[in-house]
Design a protein around this motif. Structure first.
Motif, mmCIF file in Angstrom:
data_model
loop_
_atom_site.group_PDB
_atom_site.id
_atom_site.type_symbol
_atom_site.label_atom_id
_atom_site.label_comp_id
_atom_site.label_asym_id
_atom_site.label_seq_id
_atom_site.Cartn_x
_atom_site.Cartn_y
_atom_site.Cartn_z
ATOM 1 N N LEU A 205 0.832 -1.211 0.000
ATOM 2 C CA LEU A 205 0.000 0.000 0.000
ATOM 3 C C LEU A 205 0.862 1.254 0.000
ATOM 4 O O LEU A 205 0.504 2.268 -0.615
ATOM 5 N N SER A 206 2.004 1.185 0.692
ATOM 6 C CA SER A 206 2.914 2.327 0.714
ATOM 7 C C SER A 206 3.405 2.645 -0.692
ATOM 8 O O SER A 206 3.460 3.811 -1.100
ATOM 9 N N PHE A 207 3.764 1.611 -1.457
ATOM 10 C CA PHE A 207 4.197 1.813 -2.841
ATOM 11 C C PHE A 207 3.080 2.415 -3.680
ATOM 12 O O PHE A 207 3.298 3.383 -4.429
ATOM 13 N N LEU A 208 1.875 1.865 -3.557
ATOM 14 C CA LEU A 208 0.760 2.326 -4.379
ATOM 15 C C LEU A 208 0.418 3.789 -4.109
ATOM 16 O O LEU A 208 0.233 4.578 -5.045
ATOM 17 N N PHE A 209 0.329 4.164 -2.831
ATOM 18 C CA PHE A 209 -0.050 5.541 -2.499
ATOM 19 C C PHE A 209 1.085 6.527 -2.763
ATOM 20 O O PHE A 209 0.836 7.684 -3.104
ATOM 21 N N SER A 210 2.338 6.072 -2.609
ATOM 22 C CA SER A 210 3.470 6.932 -2.929
ATOM 23 C C SER A 210 3.537 7.180 -4.434
ATOM 24 O O SER A 210 3.776 8.316 -4.882
ATOM 25 N N ALA A 211 3.311 6.126 -5.222
ATOM 26 C CA ALA A 211 3.289 6.265 -6.681
ATOM 27 C C ALA A 211 2.132 7.155 -7.117
ATOM 28 O O ALA A 211 2.268 7.979 -8.029
ATOM 29 N N LEU A 212 0.979 7.003 -6.449
ATOM 30 C CA LEU A 212 -0.178 7.843 -6.753
ATOM 31 C C LEU A 212 0.138 9.307 -6.467
ATOM 32 O O LEU A 212 -0.224 10.197 -7.247
ATOM 33 N N GLY A 213 0.844 9.557 -5.357
ATOM 34 C CA GLY A 213 1.228 10.922 -5.005
ATOM 35 C C GLY A 213 2.142 11.534 -6.057
ATOM 36 O O GLY A 213 1.995 12.711 -6.417
ATOM 37 N N THR A 214 3.088 10.735 -6.565
ATOM 38 C CA THR A 214 3.983 11.207 -7.618
ATOM 39 C C THR A 214 3.207 11.527 -8.890
ATOM 40 O O THR A 214 3.446 12.543 -9.546
ATOM 41 N N PHE A 215 2.257 10.656 -9.215
ATOM 42 C CA PHE A 215 1.426 10.874 -10.406
ATOM 43 C C PHE A 215 0.614 12.160 -10.290
ATOM 44 O O PHE A 215 0.535 12.952 -11.238
ATOM 45 N N ILE A 216 0.027 12.382 -9.110
ATOM 46 C CA ILE A 216 -0.768 13.593 -8.876
ATOM 47 C C ILE A 216 0.105 14.835 -9.006
ATOM 48 O O ILE A 216 -0.282 15.835 -9.622
ATOM 49 N N MET A 217 1.313 14.783 -8.417
ATOM 50 C CA MET A 217 2.233 15.907 -8.474
ATOM 51 C C MET A 217 2.615 16.220 -9.918
ATOM 52 O O MET A 217 2.640 17.390 -10.331
ATOM 53 N N GLN A 218 2.916 15.181 -10.689
ATOM 54 C CA GLN A 218 3.270 15.375 -12.092
ATOM 55 C C GLN A 218 2.104 15.949 -12.886
ATOM 56 O O GLN A 218 2.282 16.832 -13.728
ATOM 57 N N TYR A 236 9.219 7.285 -10.136
ATOM 58 C CA TYR A 236 8.498 6.339 -9.281
ATOM 59 C C TYR A 236 9.459 5.468 -8.463
ATOM 60 O O TYR A 236 9.013 4.631 -7.674
ATOM 61 N N LEU A 237 10.764 5.657 -8.668
ATOM 62 C CA LEU A 237 11.736 4.893 -7.887
ATOM 63 C C LEU A 237 11.638 5.236 -6.406
ATOM 64 O O LEU A 237 11.926 4.400 -5.546
ATOM 65 N N PHE A 238 11.220 6.469 -6.103
ATOM 66 C CA PHE A 238 11.055 6.851 -4.700
ATOM 67 C C PHE A 238 9.962 6.008 -4.041
ATOM 68 O O PHE A 238 10.069 5.645 -2.864
ATOM 69 N N ALA A 239 8.911 5.693 -4.793
ATOM 70 C CA ALA A 239 7.829 4.855 -4.265
ATOM 71 C C ALA A 239 8.361 3.461 -3.923
ATOM 72 O O ALA A 239 7.986 2.873 -2.903
ATOM 73 N N VAL A 240 9.247 2.948 -4.778
ATOM 74 C CA VAL A 240 9.871 1.638 -4.518
ATOM 75 C C VAL A 240 10.742 1.723 -3.273
ATOM 76 O O VAL A 240 10.712 0.837 -2.411
ATOM 77 N N SER A 260 0.591 8.897 6.225
ATOM 78 C CA SER A 260 1.108 10.203 5.806
ATOM 79 C C SER A 260 1.003 10.350 4.297
ATOM 80 O O SER A 260 0.687 11.425 3.776
ATOM 81 N N ASN A 261 1.294 9.265 3.570
ATOM 82 C CA ASN A 261 1.166 9.275 2.114
ATOM 83 C C ASN A 261 -0.283 9.515 1.689
ATOM 84 O O ASN A 261 -0.558 10.303 0.783
ATOM 85 N N ILE A 262 -1.194 8.804 2.344
ATOM 86 C CA ILE A 262 -2.613 8.927 2.004
ATOM 87 C C ILE A 262 -3.091 10.361 2.229
ATOM 88 O O ILE A 262 -3.750 10.964 1.364
#
Length: 294
Positions: A205-218, A236-240, A260-262
């Motif tokens: 879930l941490s990966f998914l929400f972190s990747a989602l955050g990156t996508f939203i920012m972009q 997206y490497l930061f999400a990994v 925090s990510n959510i």
């Protein structure tokens, strides 16, 4: 660090108060993180607006460079005029006070959760040091997290904790029973846990929400439209990396990072929709259009 210690102590009292209300550390972490995000929401708005202003300024600065060519004096003169007009300090560099404050607060919260005996239960450093020294090598799961190790192994090590009073032992005992959250034990570490314990869901879930955050920012900044090839996905490497961190630490810390990510994603959506410079400008233009229409 001294600054982190001040925040850790203050946050510890707040987290301890929430634990007394809920008797569950997982629920306390979620409520605590929510409250902190609400309190510092204005800081997040200011940071996003500052980023938007700087992006706009940098674009105009590049246009000015092309227009002035090799005339350095003209460029410097017009750059100062542009900065004054846009309300930007061109000498400011990368230092951002709101970002530094956010980092200090994050570190304070992290320390609060990692060291609950000193920050939440407020036991003396001397007693904590004596108590954690009783831990065996097998009972130590993560370097720097002896306090969580002690809470996790409390029932096993309790007979050896003669340096603590009965009241302090009762506090730790009650505290250690509050780490069950949605069927998982927040005192365990995903990488050491069995698949059936379901702790693997935290890194996922941490990966998914972190990747989602990156996508939203972009998406909000328009970077996703300009990027291509490997560069489009390297962010997206930061999400990994964050998912890997969550798999290595106690689930209590992983839960904090996940939530925090959510909240960060939700915050980004709200700010972009209602509080960004573009949203405010759109509202002003709509209001002006309605006034002219009437």
């Amino acid at each position: 660090m001294f600054g982190f210690d001040i925040f850790s102590s203050a946050f510890g009292y707040a987290l301890g108060f929430l634990f007394d209300l809920t008797a569950n550390y997982g629920v306390s972490i979620i409520l605590f993180t929510l409250i902190i995000n609400i309190i510092f929401f204005p800081v997040a708005i200011k940071r996003v607006r500052g980023m938007s202003t700087n992006e706009k300024f940098e674009a105009k600065k590049e246009e000015l460079k092309k227009r002035c060519g090799k005339d350095i004096q003209r460029f410097n003169r017009e750059l100062m005029e542009l900065a004054q007009k846009e309300g930007v300090n061109p000498m400011k560099g990368c230092t951002n006070i709101s970002f530094i404050l956010t980092l200090i607060i994050f570190s304070g919260i992290y320390s609060t959760i990692q060291k609950p005996l000193s920050n939440v239960l407020h036991l003396s450093k001397e007693k904590i040091s004596q108590a954690t020294s009783k831990l065996t090598e097998e009972q130590k799961r993560q370097k720097g997290s002896d306090q969580l190790d002690l809470v996790r192994s409390f029932e096993e090590i309790k007979p050896e904790l003669d340096m603590l009073t009965e009241d302090e032992l009762d506090k730790i005992s009650r505290f250690s029973k509050g780490f069950e959250f949605l069927g998982v034990n927040l005192l365990n570490i995903p990488k050491f846990s069995k698949f059936s314990e379901m702790l693997w869901i935290l890194p996922l879930l941490s990966f998914l929400f972190s990747a989602l955050g990156t996508f939203i920012m972009q998406k909000n900044s328009g970077l996703s439209d300009n990027a291509s090839g490997i560069g489009k996905y390297s962010v997206y490497l930061f999400a990994v990396f964050q998912a890997w961190i969550v798999s290595q630490v106690f689930a209590a810390l992983g839960l904090y990072l996940l939530f925090s990510n959510i909240l960060g994603n939700l915050q980004s959506i709200i700010i972009d929709r209602f509080f960004s410079t573009y949203a405010i400008k759109a509202k002003q233009e709509l209001k002006l259009f309605e006034e002219l229409k009437n």
